[in-house]
Design a protein around this motif. Structure first.
Motif, mmCIF file in Angstrom:
data_model
loop_
_atom_site.group_PDB
_atom_site.id
_atom_site.type_symbol
_atom_site.label_atom_id
_atom_site.label_comp_id
_atom_site.label_asym_id
_atom_site.label_seq_id
_atom_site.Cartn_x
_atom_site.Cartn_y
_atom_site.Cartn_z
ATOM 1 N N ARG A 18 28.167 30.053 49.155
ATOM 2 C CA ARG A 18 27.331 31.251 49.150
ATOM 3 C C ARG A 18 25.883 30.874 48.934
ATOM 4 N N HIS B 12 21.580 32.720 48.979
ATOM 5 C CA HIS B 12 20.804 33.954 48.823
ATOM 6 C C HIS B 12 19.725 34.016 49.898
ATOM 7 N N LEU C 234 32.477 37.895 55.192
ATOM 8 C CA LEU C 234 31.461 37.777 54.150
ATOM 9 C C LEU C 234 31.938 38.432 52.856
ATOM 10 N N TYR D 143 34.507 36.138 51.185
ATOM 11 C CA TYR D 143 33.891 34.991 50.519
ATOM 12 C C TYR D 143 33.143 35.407 49.256
ATOM 13 N N GLN D 144 32.546 36.594 49.284
ATOM 14 C CA GLN D 144 31.861 37.076 48.090
ATOM 15 C C GLN D 144 32.858 37.316 46.958
ATOM 16 N N ASN E 197 32.209 32.954 43.092
ATOM 17 C CA ASN E 197 31.316 33.577 42.118
ATOM 18 C C ASN E 197 30.078 32.713 41.926
ATOM 19 N N THR F 253 21.484 37.497 43.191
ATOM 20 C CA THR F 253 22.245 38.131 44.261
ATOM 21 C C THR F 253 22.458 37.114 45.380
ATOM 22 N N ASP G 41 23.925 37.222 48.793
ATOM 23 C CA ASP G 41 24.417 38.089 49.861
ATOM 24 C C ASP G 41 24.826 37.346 51.125
ATOM 25 N N TYR G 42 24.658 36.038 51.156
ATOM 26 C CA TYR G 42 24.934 35.255 52.359
ATOM 27 C C TYR G 42 26.014 34.218 52.078
ATOM 28 N N ALA G 43 26.669 33.794 53.134
ATOM 29 C CA ALA G 43 27.610 32.682 53.058
ATOM 30 C C ALA G 43 27.344 31.773 54.247
#
Length: 154
Positions: free
Chosen positions: A61, A63, A114, A117-118, A122, A128, A130-132
């Motif tokens: 992950r 950001h 997404l 994966y979120q 962790n 935050t 928000d991307y993977a």
């Protein structure tokens, strides 16, 4: 420069044994921590990250402001070249393994993937994410570090 605690190597001969790609990826999947290597301003950059393996791919992950997010987002259809390294080496005996994967990284754009994966990854920091980014392994290498007598029976 002074050395506070000089380190001595454990007694006995050591051997480095090459791993095949299946064993290397299996070991990579057994840990959750690694290091992503990519270029930033034409120089190598390394970041510690946690990961999950998904159908042979490595997923991390990121950001919005992350350099890797920007690089992967600017990449053409092939993706951006990265390396990923993970290991498990005992600090006292210096035995264990190390795996390096080189491949192409892409941003995960499917909203269901997404979200999955979120839920699986962790963030370590209060930020935050928000991307993977998915890394598709192209070249997989690995070594197992053993005592010389361990490798004789293998």
């Amino acid at each position: 420069m002074t050395i506070d605690t000089p380190q001595t190597l454990p007694a006995g001969p050591r051997r480095s044994i090459e791993l095949d790609s299946d064993d290397a990826l299996r070991l990579l999947g057994s840990v959750s921590f690694g290091r992503i290597v990519f270029t930033r301003h034409a120089l190598p950059t390394i970041r510690p990250v946690n990961h999950v393996m998904d159908n042979g791919d490595i997923v991390i992950r990121t950001h919005e402001g992350a350099a890797l997010t920007a690089r992967a987002g600017q990449a053409d259809g092939q993706g951006v070249v990265v390396a990923y390294e993970a290991d498990s080496i005992d600090p006292d005996t210096h035995l264990g393994w190390s795996v390096v994967v080189t491949g192409y990284a892409h941003l995960v754009t499917d909203s269901e993937e997404l979200a999955r994966y979120q839920a699986l990854l962790n963030p370590w920091v209060h930020r935050t994410m928000d991307y993977a980014v998915r890394i598709r392994p192209d070249l997989v290498t690995g070594v197992r570090l053993t005592t010389d007598d361990e490798s004789a029976g293998a």
